[in-house]
Design a protein around this motif. Structure first.
Motif, PDB file in Angstrom:
ATOM      1  N   GLY A 253      17.231  12.946  47.979  1.00  0.00           N
ATOM      2  CA  GLY A 253      17.393  11.581  48.698  1.00  0.00           C
ATOM      3  C   GLY A 253      16.452  10.525  47.986  1.00  0.00           C
ATOM      4  N   HIS A 254      15.670  10.708  46.865  1.00  0.00           N
ATOM      5  CA  HIS A 254      14.908   9.869  46.348  1.00  0.00           C
ATOM      6  C   HIS A 254      15.391   8.563  45.996  1.00  0.00           C
ATOM      7  N   VAL A 255      14.641   7.563  46.111  1.00  0.00           N
ATOM      8  CA  VAL A 255      15.108   6.104  45.828  1.00  0.00           C
ATOM      9  C   VAL A 255      13.963   5.297  44.921  1.00  0.00           C
ATOM     10  N   VAL A 256      14.579   4.665  43.906  1.00  0.00           N
ATOM     11  CA  VAL A 256      13.270   3.754  43.407  1.00  0.00           C
ATOM     12  C   VAL A 256      13.731   2.290  43.772  1.00  0.00           C
ATOM     13  N   LEU A 257      12.751   1.426  43.901  1.00  0.00           N
ATOM     14  CA  LEU A 257      12.920   0.061  44.158  1.00  0.00           C
ATOM     15  C   LEU A 257      12.240  -0.790  43.159  1.00  0.00           C
ATOM     16  N   TYR A 258      12.854  -1.841  42.701  1.00  0.00           N
ATOM     17  CA  TYR A 258      12.676  -2.595  41.598  1.00  0.00           C
ATOM     18  C   TYR A 258      13.017  -4.141  41.803  1.00  0.00           C
ATOM     19  N   SER A 259      12.055  -4.868  41.110  1.00  0.00           N
ATOM     20  CA  SER A 259      12.205  -6.473  41.236  1.00  0.00           C
ATOM     21  C   SER A 259      12.516  -6.743  39.654  1.00  0.00           C
TER      22      SER A 259
ATOM     23  N   VAL B  68       9.139  -5.282  37.734  1.00  0.00           N
ATOM     24  CA  VAL B  68       8.156  -3.985  38.087  1.00  0.00           C
ATOM     25  C   VAL B  68       9.026  -3.071  38.947  1.00  0.00           C
ATOM     26  N   ALA B  69       8.981  -1.886  38.431  1.00  0.00           N
ATOM     27  CA  ALA B  69       9.838  -0.819  39.664  1.00  0.00           C
ATOM     28  C   ALA B  69       8.337   0.091  40.111  1.00  0.00           C
ATOM     29  N   PHE B  70       9.078   0.513  41.557  1.00  0.00           N
ATOM     30  CA  PHE B  70       8.201   1.559  42.408  1.00  0.00           C
ATOM     31  C   PHE B  70       8.992   3.237  42.295  1.00  0.00           C
ATOM     32  N   VAL B  71       8.435   3.848  41.502  1.00  0.00           N
ATOM     33  CA  VAL B  71       9.602   4.941  41.166  1.00  0.00           C
ATOM     34  C   VAL B  71       9.081   6.147  41.842  1.00  0.00           C
TER      35      VAL B  71
ATOM     36  N   LEU C 190      17.206  -0.730  33.037  1.00  0.00           N
ATOM     37  CA  LEU C 190      16.349  -1.622  33.395  1.00  0.00           C
ATOM     38  C   LEU C 190      15.472  -2.351  32.481  1.00  0.00           C
ATOM     39  N   GLY C 191      15.642  -1.835  31.419  1.00  0.00           N
ATOM     40  CA  GLY C 191      14.912  -2.529  30.226  1.00  0.00           C
ATOM     41  C   GLY C 191      13.447  -1.713  29.720  1.00  0.00           C
ATOM     42  N   ASN C 192      13.191  -1.870  28.614  1.00  0.00           N
ATOM     43  CA  ASN C 192      11.721  -1.449  28.082  1.00  0.00           C
ATOM     44  C   ASN C 192      10.840  -1.883  28.496  1.00  0.00           C
TER      45      ASN C 192
END
Length: 217
Positions: free
Chosen positions: A137-143, A148-151, A184-186
């Motif tokens: 159930g892991h999630v990643v949040l990004y803007s 920036v992403a919180f992985v 999401l991009g390099n």
């Protein structure tokens, strides 16, 4: 206006709790408040922030240990992870015993997260990806705006998350990283659950687990 963040390592596992905030409204969230809640509250106070929610990437104790007491004390909701991690949150008392942590009671969040959901922090919006493999159930949040992403424990600077826990799966994790994160991009910076930050491009070029021969730039 933009999304700001400060990383506060907590617990003996030195887990990265990210305090994230909208610099226009000073409204904040804490991503993975694993423990040492006095440090987290002090930091938020120093930064002049109002914490309005707690966000969880997955259900492992070192990432969620401070969640229930902090949510109760601040009277704020807990958002995430994906419902597939419910068994980890229900197993927190056993996890505490196993890792020699103080007893952490089981809890459910106020809201489970799904792929495609968004979470707002002040005037900022984070998008949600479901990224199983380390936990189901892991999630990643990004803007996209802040790049920036919180992985959590999906990807690290030079490494990837463990897959030897219950319902972990190595190939699923690799697929999550290559199929969900790389698009999401390099240039995107990511904050892992432990250790220093990096970019997706750097990991694509040099991470021994997921590099894809992209030349360093």
């Amino acid at each position: 206006m933009s999304l700001q963040f400060e990383i506060v390592p907590v617990t003996p596992f030195q887990q990265n709790c990210s305090i994230i905030w909208c610099d226009e409204t000073k409204e904040a969230a804490m991503v993975d408040p694993g423990g040492d809640i006095h440090l987290l509250k002090e930091k938020a106070q120093q930064l002049g922030l109002t914490v309005t929610k707690l966000i969880l990437t997955h259900g492992h104790l070192d990432h969620v240990g401070g969640t229930a007491p902090l949510a109760k004390e601040l009277d704020i909701p807990v958002i995430g992870p994906h419902k597939e991690d419910a068994f980890w949150l229900q197993g927190l008392p056993r996890q505490s015993e196993m890792f020699g942590f103080p007893l952490t009671e089981a809890f459910d969040p106020d809201q489970w997260l799904e792929e495609g959901d968004t979470v707002t922090v002040g005037n900022q919006t984070l998008s949600v990806l479901h990224t199983p493999g380390h936990t189901p159930g892991h999630v990643v949040l990004y803007s996209d705006e802040a790049n920036v992403a919180f992985v959590g424990d999906v990807l690290f600077n030079g490494g990837i998350g463990r897959t030897d826990f219950p319902k972990g799966d190595y190939q699923t994790l690799i697929d999550s990283i290559k199929g969900k994160l790389w698009p999401l991009g390099n240039e995107m910076t990511f904050i892992p659950g432990h250790g220093p930050i990096s970019t997706f491009g750097r990991e694509r070029a040099s991470n021994p687990f997921v590099a894809d021969e992209m030349p360093l730039y």
